[in-house]
Write a protein that holds these residues in place. Structure first.
Motif, short mmCIF file in Angstrom:
data_model
loop_
_atom_site.label_atom_id
_atom_site.label_comp_id
_atom_site.label_asym_id
_atom_site.label_seq_id
_atom_site.Cartn_x
_atom_site.Cartn_y
_atom_site.Cartn_z
N LYS A 168 0.83 -1.21 0.00
CA LYS A 168 0.00 0.00 0.00
C LYS A 168 0.86 1.26 0.00
CE LYS A 168 -3.72 0.10 2.59
NZ LYS A 168 -4.62 -0.03 3.77
N GLY B 211 0.03 -0.40 -7.14
CA GLY B 211 -1.42 -0.25 -7.21
C GLY B 211 -2.09 -1.12 -8.25
N PRO C 26 -5.00 -5.65 -5.36
CA PRO C 26 -5.69 -4.70 -4.49
C PRO C 26 -7.21 -4.79 -4.58
CG PRO C 26 -4.76 -3.57 -6.39
CD PRO C 26 -4.32 -5.00 -6.49
N ASP D 124 -8.19 -0.71 -1.17
CA ASP D 124 -6.74 -0.57 -1.35
C ASP D 124 -5.92 -1.60 -0.57
OD1 ASP D 124 -7.23 1.54 -3.04
OD2 ASP D 124 -6.79 3.09 -1.55
#
Length: 432
Positions: free
Chosen positions: A46, A51, A321, A395
């Motif tokens: 994170k 991502g 994610p 996330d």
């Protein structure tokens, strides 16, 4: 007992039975928050990750597996890295350096070009499967001199039939090159390779008669099927070792026959290759085999959970994610049933939409995640359900354990390598 009473008793019995069935069949909550190891990885991704879905190799765990291979694979048995299982130049070099080896097994013709383009002049490459002659045409058409890589010295081309060897010979004559030839022998897997001594004689005869174009570099006899021998009347270990002994007997018969008929071809340092992640621990120095190929055991994906690899640790993961978190399991056109679904199965109480999906992998962390039973398969935004105990937010990353490494690692562009729970780099993977 009158009829009305009897009906009440029967109805009561049915209700009690149904209630008992509901209690017995109702799924238990299998969810749990991250194990500390994955909690730390999640925080690191994170903070510093890209991502998007990633393949992760834990270098600490990889090092432990390398140390175990070095302990069990002693000289004069040489280690050969199977490139398809760990398809990254940086990862290949990392492992070769720690294993003090420069031997590779390559299964994909374009991968040969990568090693040539980067001038890897210090490696010996054994093809892991026989290539159509068209692949040779393509390879040599793209081959650029001047990189330091020399195919005539560094590549062992694998042949499985006299007919294929004749094709290779004609190719070598047309292009005025010399090719090192390794012979695939069938030692029990029955999916190709020479099966008879007459075929073997024909192959060795062709090599001996064309010394300016062909040289004999050795054998490949794949033994991994020994680990899958079914145990019925004996222990699994006894059955596997018995099957392995038969493989080595067959290998020895080919070796001894060739050496007796064509002794001049057996004077150099031949590569007598066998092995695989499932069986590498079974080899000793008593047979002709001197070259052991393996790769997957170093990261141990799920298909390599076996008693012989019990000491190896999992070093490869996928992480994706969470894009969306929704309470309940709401299905289009079935919204009124959402509460019933969640009440019946606590593992359906939270819905997560993730980035990507559809990988050959199983959910690993947090515990208790399941595929959505109704939405179905997606490689774009897979839908995952879990109980409230999974405690994921948008996330956060879901971690998977791949079944294999060879195809999966190429899917992500690069590989995130971690050391001590921290991202230590991004190593490009080979293209698909």
């Amino acid at each position: 007992m009158n009829t009305r009473t009897r009906r009440i008793v029967i109805a009561g019995g049915i209700v009690i039975t149904l209630a008992a069935l509901i209690i017995v069949l109702k799924p238990a909550d299998r969810g749990a928050p991250y194990h500390p190891y994955f909690a730390a990885l999640n925080a690191e991704l994170k903070a510093k990750g890209p991502g998007r879905p990633v393949a992760i190799v834990d270098l600490d765990r990889l090092d432990a597996n390398i140390a175990l291979v070095k302990k069990n694979l002693r000289p004069p048995l040489a280690f050969r890295l199977v490139v398809k299982s760990l398809p990254s130049l940086a990862l290949v070099r990392y492992i070769l350096d720690r294993m003090a080896s420069r031997r590779l097994m390559v299964f994909h013709a374009p991968d040969l070009e990568i090693f040539a383009e980067h001038g890897w002049s210090d490696v010996d490459i054994l093809l892991g499967k026989p290539m159509p002659v068209a692949a040779l045409v393509e390879y040599y058409a793209r081959y650029r001199r001047g990189t330091g890589f020399d195919p005539s010295r560094q590549i062992q081309w694998l042949i499985d039939t006299p007919a294929r060897l004749r094709q290779y010979l004609e190719f070598a004559k047309r292009n005025e090159i010399r090719m090192r030839i390794s012979v695939e022998i069938d030692v029990g897997l029955h999916r190709g390779g020479l099966q008879t001594m007459s075929e073997f004689d024909e192959v060795l005869g062709l090599i001996a008669a064309n010394p300016t174009r062909l040289s004999f570099s050795g054998f490949m006899g794949y033994d991994v099927h020994a680990a899958s021998a079914p145990a019925v009347f004996s222990s699994k270990d006894a059955v596997v070792r018995g099957a392995f002994a038969r493989v080595m007997t067959a290998y020895r018969e080919f070796f001894d026959h060739g050496k007796s008929r064509y002794p001049a071809l057996f004077t150099g340092d031949l590569t007598c290759n066998s092995g695989g992640s499932h069986t590498y621990m079974l080899f000793d120095v008593t047979g002709p085999v001197n070259d052991i190929a393996l790769g997957s055991a170093l990261v141990k994906p799920a298909d390599f959970d076996s008693p012989l690899l019990a000491g190896h640790g999992e070093a490869l993961f996928i992480a994706a994610p969470v894009l969306k978190r929704i309470e309940g399991i709401t299905i289009p056109f079935l919204e009124p049933l959402a509460g019933i679904f969640a009440a019946w199965n606590p593992n359906w109480r939270i819905t997560y939409f993730i980035y990507g999906g559809g990988w050959r992998a199983s959910y690993l962390a947090p515990a208790g995640l399941v595929d959505n039973p109704i939405y179905g398969f997606s490689t774009n935004q897979a839908i995952v359900n879990g109980s409230a105990a999974t405690a994921l937010g948008v996330d956060d990353y879901i971690f998977f354990r791949p079944t294999q490494s060879e195809g999966i690692m190429r899917e992500f562009g690069d590989i995130i390598v971690v050391r001590g729970g921290r991202i230590a780099g991004r190593w490009p993977a080979f293209p698909m």
